[in-house]
Design a protein around this motif. Structure first.
Motif, PDB file in Angstrom:
ATOM      1  N   GLN A   6       0.831  -1.201   0.000  1.00  0.00           N
ATOM      2  CA  GLN A   6       0.000   0.000   0.000  1.00  0.00           C
ATOM      3  C   GLN A   6       0.867   1.253   0.000  1.00  0.00           C
ATOM      4  OE1 GLN A   6      -2.484  -0.634   3.420  1.00  0.00           O
ATOM      5  NE2 GLN A   6      -4.057  -1.687   2.235  1.00  0.00           N
ATOM      6  N   ARG A   7       1.927   1.239   0.780  1.00  0.00           N
ATOM      7  CA  ARG A   7       2.814   2.404   0.841  1.00  0.00           C
ATOM      8  C   ARG A   7       3.532   2.598  -0.500  1.00  0.00           C
ATOM      9  NH1 ARG A   7       4.373   5.055   4.759  1.00  0.00           N
ATOM     10  NH2 ARG A   7       3.839   4.880   6.929  1.00  0.00           N
ATOM     11  N   CYS A   8       3.899   1.520  -1.139  1.00  0.00           N
ATOM     12  CA  CYS A   8       4.548   1.611  -2.448  1.00  0.00           C
ATOM     13  C   CYS A   8       3.582   2.205  -3.477  1.00  0.00           C
ATOM     14  CB  CYS A   8       5.035   0.238  -2.901  1.00  0.00           C
ATOM     15  SG  CYS A   8       5.931   0.281  -4.464  1.00  0.00           S
ATOM     16  N   SER A   9       2.350   1.752  -3.481  1.00  0.00           N
ATOM     17  CA  SER A   9       1.335   2.282  -4.395  1.00  0.00           C
ATOM     18  C   SER A   9       1.110   3.768  -4.138  1.00  0.00           C
ATOM     19  CB  SER A   9       0.012   1.530  -4.236  1.00  0.00           C
ATOM     20  OG  SER A   9       0.158   0.206  -4.656  1.00  0.00           O
ATOM     21  N   GLU A  10       1.066   4.151  -2.877  1.00  0.00           N
ATOM     22  CA  GLU A  10       0.887   5.553  -2.513  1.00  0.00           C
ATOM     23  C   GLU A  10       2.083   6.388  -2.995  1.00  0.00           C
ATOM     24  OE1 GLU A  10       0.684   8.338   1.486  1.00  0.00           O
ATOM     25  OE2 GLU A  10       0.258   6.193   1.657  1.00  0.00           O
ATOM     26  N   LEU A  11       3.287   5.860  -2.840  1.00  0.00           N
ATOM     27  CA  LEU A  11       4.497   6.543  -3.282  1.00  0.00           C
ATOM     28  C   LEU A  11       4.467   6.772  -4.790  1.00  0.00           C
ATOM     29  CD1 LEU A  11       7.395   7.570  -2.648  1.00  0.00           C
ATOM     30  CD2 LEU A  11       8.161   5.226  -3.057  1.00  0.00           C
ATOM     31  N   VAL A  23      13.274   8.816  -1.333  1.00  0.00           N
ATOM     32  CA  VAL A  23      13.144   7.697  -0.400  1.00  0.00           C
ATOM     33  C   VAL A  23      14.355   7.737   0.526  1.00  0.00           C
ATOM     34  CG1 VAL A  23      13.002   5.189  -0.178  1.00  0.00           C
ATOM     35  CG2 VAL A  23      11.925   6.336  -2.142  1.00  0.00           C
ATOM     36  N   THR A  24      14.098   7.634   1.822  1.00  0.00           N
ATOM     37  CA  THR A  24      15.194   7.660   2.799  1.00  0.00           C
ATOM     38  C   THR A  24      15.220   6.367   3.599  1.00  0.00           C
ATOM     39  OG1 THR A  24      13.820   8.703   4.510  1.00  0.00           O
ATOM     40  CG2 THR A  24      15.048  10.173   3.052  1.00  0.00           C
ATOM     41  N   ARG A  25      16.418   6.047   4.126  1.00  0.00           N
ATOM     42  CA  ARG A  25      16.580   4.914   5.042  1.00  0.00           C
ATOM     43  C   ARG A  25      17.441   5.427   6.196  1.00  0.00           C
ATOM     44  NH1 ARG A  25      19.928  -0.018   3.077  1.00  0.00           N
ATOM     45  NH2 ARG A  25      18.817   0.583   1.226  1.00  0.00           N
ATOM     46  N   HIS A  26      16.866   5.384   7.388  1.00  0.00           N
ATOM     47  CA  HIS A  26      17.558   5.879   8.575  1.00  0.00           C
ATOM     48  C   HIS A  26      17.993   7.330   8.390  1.00  0.00           C
ATOM     49  CE1 HIS A  26      17.498   1.765   9.920  1.00  0.00           C
ATOM     50  NE2 HIS A  26      18.192   1.389   8.837  1.00  0.00           N
ATOM     51  N   GLY A  27      17.138   8.130   7.736  1.00  0.00           N
ATOM     52  CA  GLY A  27      17.417   9.547   7.544  1.00  0.00           C
ATOM     53  C   GLY A  27      18.339   9.872   6.391  1.00  0.00           C
ATOM     54  N   GLU A  28      18.830   8.877   5.692  1.00  0.00           N
ATOM     55  CA  GLU A  28      19.741   9.100   4.564  1.00  0.00           C
ATOM     56  C   GLU A  28      18.986   8.884   3.249  1.00  0.00           C
ATOM     57  OE1 GLU A  28      23.737   7.128   2.583  1.00  0.00           O
ATOM     58  OE2 GLU A  28      23.184   6.578   4.628  1.00  0.00           O
TER      59      GLU A  28
END
Length: 80
Positions: A6-11, A23-28
């Motif tokens: 669902q989040r991927c579709s929203e993105l 898109v971030t991972r751990h703020g990066e």
């Protein structure tokens, strides 16, 4: 897994409607999701000519009838 889908579709919807999404991972920042048309434009890809013509507006509402009125009469001797 369902939440991730669902989040991927929203993105993807947001990237299409509002523009590139970071898109971030751990703020990066690790990736950017862009609409396919933006990607093609950035790559300099040119659409096939037939596809370009097909993507334009339809001609269903275009009035192509021609007037049956005769042109006005001009007295060229009086114009000189």
């Amino acid at each position: 897994m369902q939440d991730a889908k669902q989040r991927c579709s929203e993105l993807i919807r947001t990237a299409h409607a509002e523009g590139p999404q970071v898109v971030t991972r751990h703020g990066e920042e690790i990736a950017v999701v862009v609409d396919i048309e933006d990607d093609r434009r950035l790559k300099g890809e040119v659409a096939d000519f037939k596809d370009y013509l097909r993507s334009g507006p339809g001609f269903d509402d275009l009035d192509l009838t021609r007037s049956t009125e005769l042109p006005r009469s001009i007295d060229w001797a009086a114009e000189a």
